[in-house]
Design an enzyme around this catalytic site. Sequence first.
Site, PDB file in Angstrom:
ATOM      1  N   ASN A  11       1.019  11.370   1.126  1.00 18.15           N
ATOM      2  CA  ASN A  11       1.199  11.373  -0.334  1.00 18.15           C
ATOM      3  C   ASN A  11      -0.111  10.893  -0.949  1.00 18.15           C
ATOM      4  O   ASN A  11      -0.445   9.715  -0.853  1.00 18.15           O
ATOM      5  CB  ASN A  11       2.359  10.425  -0.699  1.00 18.15           C
ATOM      6  CG  ASN A  11       2.496  10.250  -2.201  1.00 18.15           C
ATOM      7  OD1 ASN A  11       1.939  11.032  -2.984  1.00 18.15           O
ATOM      8  ND2 ASN A  11       3.246   9.234  -2.615  1.00 18.15           N
ATOM      9  N   LYS A  13      -0.849  10.643  -3.983  1.00 12.66           N
ATOM     10  CA  LYS A  13      -0.671   9.998  -5.297  1.00 12.66           C
ATOM     11  C   LYS A  13      -1.717  10.560  -6.281  1.00 12.66           C
ATOM     12  O   LYS A  13      -2.099  11.717  -6.151  1.00 12.66           O
ATOM     13  CB  LYS A  13      -0.760   8.474  -5.167  1.00 12.66           C
ATOM     14  CG  LYS A  13       0.118   7.938  -4.044  1.00 12.66           C
ATOM     15  CD  LYS A  13       0.351   6.475  -4.136  1.00 12.66           C
ATOM     16  CE  LYS A  13       1.045   6.001  -2.882  1.00 12.66           C
ATOM     17  NZ  LYS A  13       1.649   4.694  -3.017  1.00 12.66           N
ATOM     18  N   HIS A  96      10.175   9.212  -5.872  1.00 10.10           N
ATOM     19  CA  HIS A  96       9.292   8.191  -5.293  1.00 10.10           C
ATOM     20  C   HIS A  96       9.413   6.919  -6.129  1.00 10.10           C
ATOM     21  O   HIS A  96       9.614   6.974  -7.340  1.00 10.10           O
ATOM     22  CB  HIS A  96       7.844   8.693  -5.286  1.00 10.10           C
ATOM     23  CG  HIS A  96       6.918   7.800  -4.530  1.00 10.10           C
ATOM     24  ND1 HIS A  96       6.414   6.633  -5.066  1.00 10.10           N
ATOM     25  CD2 HIS A  96       6.413   7.885  -3.267  1.00 10.10           C
ATOM     26  CE1 HIS A  96       5.642   6.049  -4.149  1.00 10.10           C
ATOM     27  NE2 HIS A  96       5.627   6.788  -3.062  1.00 10.10           N
ATOM     28  N   GLU A  98       7.373   4.976  -7.342  1.00  8.77           N
ATOM     29  CA  GLU A  98       6.483   4.881  -8.509  1.00  8.77           C
ATOM     30  C   GLU A  98       7.025   5.714  -9.676  1.00  8.77           C
ATOM     31  O   GLU A  98       6.833   5.369 -10.839  1.00  8.77           O
ATOM     32  CB  GLU A  98       5.059   5.291  -8.098  1.00  8.77           C
ATOM     33  CG  GLU A  98       4.429   4.202  -7.231  1.00  8.77           C
ATOM     34  CD  GLU A  98       3.462   4.673  -6.163  1.00  8.77           C
ATOM     35  OE1 GLU A  98       2.954   5.805  -6.241  1.00  8.77           O
ATOM     36  OE2 GLU A  98       3.223   3.892  -5.215  1.00  8.77           O
ATOM     37  N   GLU A 164      11.623   4.011   1.818  1.00  7.62           N
ATOM     38  CA  GLU A 164      10.395   3.302   1.496  1.00  7.62           C
ATOM     39  C   GLU A 164      10.729   2.015   0.749  1.00  7.62           C
ATOM     40  O   GLU A 164      10.940   2.033  -0.471  1.00  7.62           O
ATOM     41  CB  GLU A 164       9.508   4.168   0.600  1.00  7.62           C
ATOM     42  CG  GLU A 164       9.148   5.506   1.195  1.00  7.62           C
ATOM     43  CD  GLU A 164       7.916   6.080   0.527  1.00  7.62           C
ATOM     44  OE1 GLU A 164       6.881   6.133   1.192  1.00  7.62           O
ATOM     45  OE2 GLU A 164       7.991   6.436  -0.657  1.00  7.62           O
ATOM     46  N   GLY A 170       2.000   0.276  -0.254  1.00  2.00           N
ATOM     47  CA  GLY A 170       0.658  -0.069  -0.712  1.00  2.00           C
ATOM     48  C   GLY A 170       0.334  -1.543  -0.622  1.00  2.00           C
ATOM     49  O   GLY A 170      -0.673  -1.996  -1.179  1.00  2.00           O
ATOM     50  N   SER A 208       3.067   1.285   3.983  1.00  2.00           N
ATOM     51  CA  SER A 208       1.932   0.712   4.721  1.00  2.00           C
ATOM     52  C   SER A 208       1.849   1.175   6.173  1.00  2.00           C
ATOM     53  O   SER A 208       1.414   0.420   7.048  1.00  2.00           O
ATOM     54  CB  SER A 208       1.961  -0.824   4.639  1.00  2.00           C
ATOM     55  OG  SER A 208       1.831  -1.231   3.293  1.00  2.00           O
ATOM     56  N   GLY A 229       0.965   6.890   2.408  1.00  2.00           N
ATOM     57  CA  GLY A 229       0.169   6.929   1.181  1.00  2.00           C
ATOM     58  C   GLY A 229      -1.308   6.754   1.498  1.00  2.00           C
ATOM     59  O   GLY A 229      -1.992   7.689   1.893  1.00  2.00           O
TER      60      GLY A 229
END
Length: 248
Positions: A11, A13, A96, A98, A164, A170, A208, A229
């Site tokens: 991903n 992002k 997701h 975010e 996730e 992250g 992560s 990510g």
Amino acid sequence: MIWHKQWIFGNWKMNGNLADNAVLLQQLAKINHDHALVGIATPFPYLSQAVDLLKNSQIIVGSQDCSSFAEKGAYTGEVSATMIKNCGAKFVLIGHSERRTYFNEQNQILRKKIDNALACDLIPILCVGETLEQRQARQETAVVGKQLTVLQGLSVNHIAVAYEPVWAIGTGEVATATQIEHMHAFIHREILSILGENVTIRTLYGGSVNANNAADILSIDKVNGALVGGASLKADAFSAIIANAQTE
Ligand code: PEP
């Protein structure tokens, strides 16, 4: 066949530019990954570039979101699932964390996105996971269980979900093997009870994942792959994760 391999999906992002993407994509195209299904979710403007530069590889391209509106028309700024498919994409991330956090996306909207993806033959990858506060309050299964209710009533033979934990995305902090195993077993059970015993499931772990921890994570029961990510932006790190995918 793809539903019986481990999936290693990147991903990107909101990262990348045409020049850097070209270098990364050309490196990715050389990776040997017959044992795994590899995908990358790029920002919308780079979908066609990625599809083009990966056309001689087996890596599939997808987007990080799609519109909840099914039809074309007066929806300024929106990108429909049909347009994404038209660019050559094969999958779309839905929900997701975010998107949930910054755009307050919840089940009602997410279901429309899933329906739109399925209607044009894109694979939706539903992302679920609890926040740190929710885990500390021991609400992780309640939270993820509620997120999974978005699947109720879907008529599908296959479904992909990425677990996730928000606190692991992250942050460099990875869920423990016990936490991952527990949540993946829970998600499998929930999906079977919602969609029926015959559904084929891919549950990816995200949070992560890197070249050093991938082997351990990918060998946990009912971990059918990883959603990556930061480490998907570097060819050598992503390639090392892919190399650790297990043959199921
Ligand atoms: C993600 O964006 O889905 C993710 C898991 O990010 P990272 O690997 O950087 O934690």
